[in-house]
Motif scaffolding. Structure first.
Motif, short mmCIF file in Angstrom:
data_model
loop_
_atom_site.label_atom_id
_atom_site.label_comp_id
_atom_site.label_asym_id
_atom_site.label_seq_id
_atom_site.Cartn_x
_atom_site.Cartn_y
_atom_site.Cartn_z
N LYS A 1 -0.72 7.73 -5.62
CA LYS A 1 -1.43 7.69 -4.34
C LYS A 1 -2.30 6.44 -4.22
O LYS A 1 -2.40 5.84 -3.14
N SER A 2 -2.96 6.05 -5.31
CA SER A 2 -3.89 4.92 -5.26
C SER A 2 -3.23 3.60 -5.67
O SER A 2 -3.90 2.59 -5.82
N MET A 3 -1.90 3.62 -5.83
CA MET A 3 -1.21 2.40 -6.25
C MET A 3 -1.23 1.34 -5.16
O MET A 3 -0.98 1.62 -3.98
N ASP B 1 0.84 -1.20 0.00
CA ASP B 1 0.00 0.00 0.00
C ASP B 1 0.88 1.25 0.00
O ASP B 1 1.67 1.48 0.92
N TYR B 2 0.73 2.08 -1.04
CA TYR B 2 1.56 3.28 -1.20
C TYR B 2 0.90 4.54 -0.63
O TYR B 2 1.53 5.59 -0.59
N SER B 3 -0.34 4.44 -0.22
CA SER B 3 -1.14 5.63 0.06
C SER B 3 -0.58 6.52 1.16
O SER B 3 -0.74 7.74 1.12
N HIS B 4 0.08 5.94 2.17
CA HIS B 4 0.59 6.72 3.29
C HIS B 4 1.92 7.40 2.97
O HIS B 4 2.45 8.16 3.79
N HIS B 5 2.47 7.12 1.80
CA HIS B 5 3.79 7.66 1.45
C HIS B 5 3.75 8.55 0.21
O HIS B 5 4.80 8.92 -0.31
N GLN B 6 2.54 8.88 -0.26
CA GLN B 6 2.39 9.75 -1.42
C GLN B 6 1.48 10.93 -1.06
O GLN B 6 0.57 10.78 -0.26
N ASN B 7 1.74 12.09 -1.64
CA ASN B 7 0.88 13.23 -1.35
C ASN B 7 -0.43 13.12 -2.12
O ASN B 7 -0.57 12.28 -3.01
N MET B 8 -1.37 13.96 -1.80
CA MET B 8 -2.72 13.87 -2.35
C MET B 8 -2.75 14.03 -3.87
O MET B 8 -3.65 13.53 -4.54
#
Length: 264
Positions: free
Chosen positions: A215-217, A203-210
């Motif tokens: 973000k949704s990868m 899950d990449y969501s916590h390490h990408q900005n909005m």
């Protein structure tokens, strides 16, 4: 005016082809997931590819027909990692998804810790080229050599979640030495699969900005186990699927494999 019309026509055609290709992938994945009966010997899928009279997919699944607990995909004892890579590169996407659904989940996250070299696999016609461009030229935009795999590390704060990064090849010199850089962190943990069964979710969501396109990868990986003559399991190959919500999610997933890195 003519030039503008041609550009618009070309853009419309490209968009249409991408849409059709994505819908084809999504329909293919949905059919496989809804018809595949993983966990039983009766769920061995019918192979679609044949090399020298021997079906590649069947080599990795049917060899376990005597296992009563489940029909887990496993690497034949006579095959090296190089052989496995060769097989996976030849398999069509539908067989890769079938094989993925029969792969195992590591007993413990520590089993996959370390560096892994990555290879993108068949994603059907147009989308194979598109996925290669996105992964190597956009996802790895800062690195001339493109995507090179992943690194998995244990989270010191909890045993149920790990932290990983993607590996990129920055450049090579005349001696073939690799300059490997790391970027795009992700959390990974055991989870119910987005396709079927259980897997390791990345899950990449916590390490990408909005505003990040990544973000949704989300990726999912499983273990393609190897059993030696003593019955000991050795993990050297991981099979995975990658997805992004804006391009269709896991139904339009990109197959890839990870091979345990020999780099020191």
């Amino acid at each position: 005016m003519v030039a503008i019309f041609l550009v618009k026509a070309a853009a419309s055609l490209a968009t249409g082809l991408l849409g059709v290709a994505s819908l084809r992938n999504m329909a293919e994945t949905f059919y496989i997931c809804s018809s595949s009966t993983t966990g039983t010997t009766t769920g061995v899928p019918t192979p679609w590819n044949n090399v020298n009279g021997k079906e590649i997919l069947e080599e990795y699944i049917s060899m376990n027909e005597n296992i009563n607990e489940c029909n887990v995909a496993m690497i034949p004892q006579h095959k090296t990692d190089r052989d496995v890579i060769h097989d996976l590169k030849q398999m069509p996407r539908r067989d890769l998804i079938r094989l993925f659904l029969h792969c195992d989940v590591p007993n413990d996250l520590s089993e996959i810790c370390g560096d892994w070299d990555g290879i993108l696999l068949n994603n059907n016609y147009i989308l194979t080229s598109v996925s290669n461009f996105i992964t190597n030229q956009l996802f790895g935009i800062n690195y001339s050599g493109g995507w090179f795999g992943k690194t998995f590390e244990i989270n010191k704060n909890t045993a149920t979640t790990g932290i990983g990064e993607n590996r990129f090849l920055s450049q090579t010199d005349g001696n073939s030495n690799k300059n490997i850089q790391k970027q795009h962190e992700f959390d990974y943990y055991k989870s119910k699969s987005k396709l079927k069964g259980n897997g390791i979710l990345l899950d990449y969501s916590h390490h990408q900005n909005m505003l990040s396109p990544w973000k949704s990868m989300k990726d999912e990986i499983r273990v393609l186990r190897r059993s030696d003559i003593n019955g000991k399991n050795d993990i050297t190959v991981l099979l995975g699927v990658g997805s992004m919500a804006w391009s269709g999610g896991f139904l339009n997933c990109q197959p890839f494999c990870l091979i345990c890195s020999k780099e020191k």
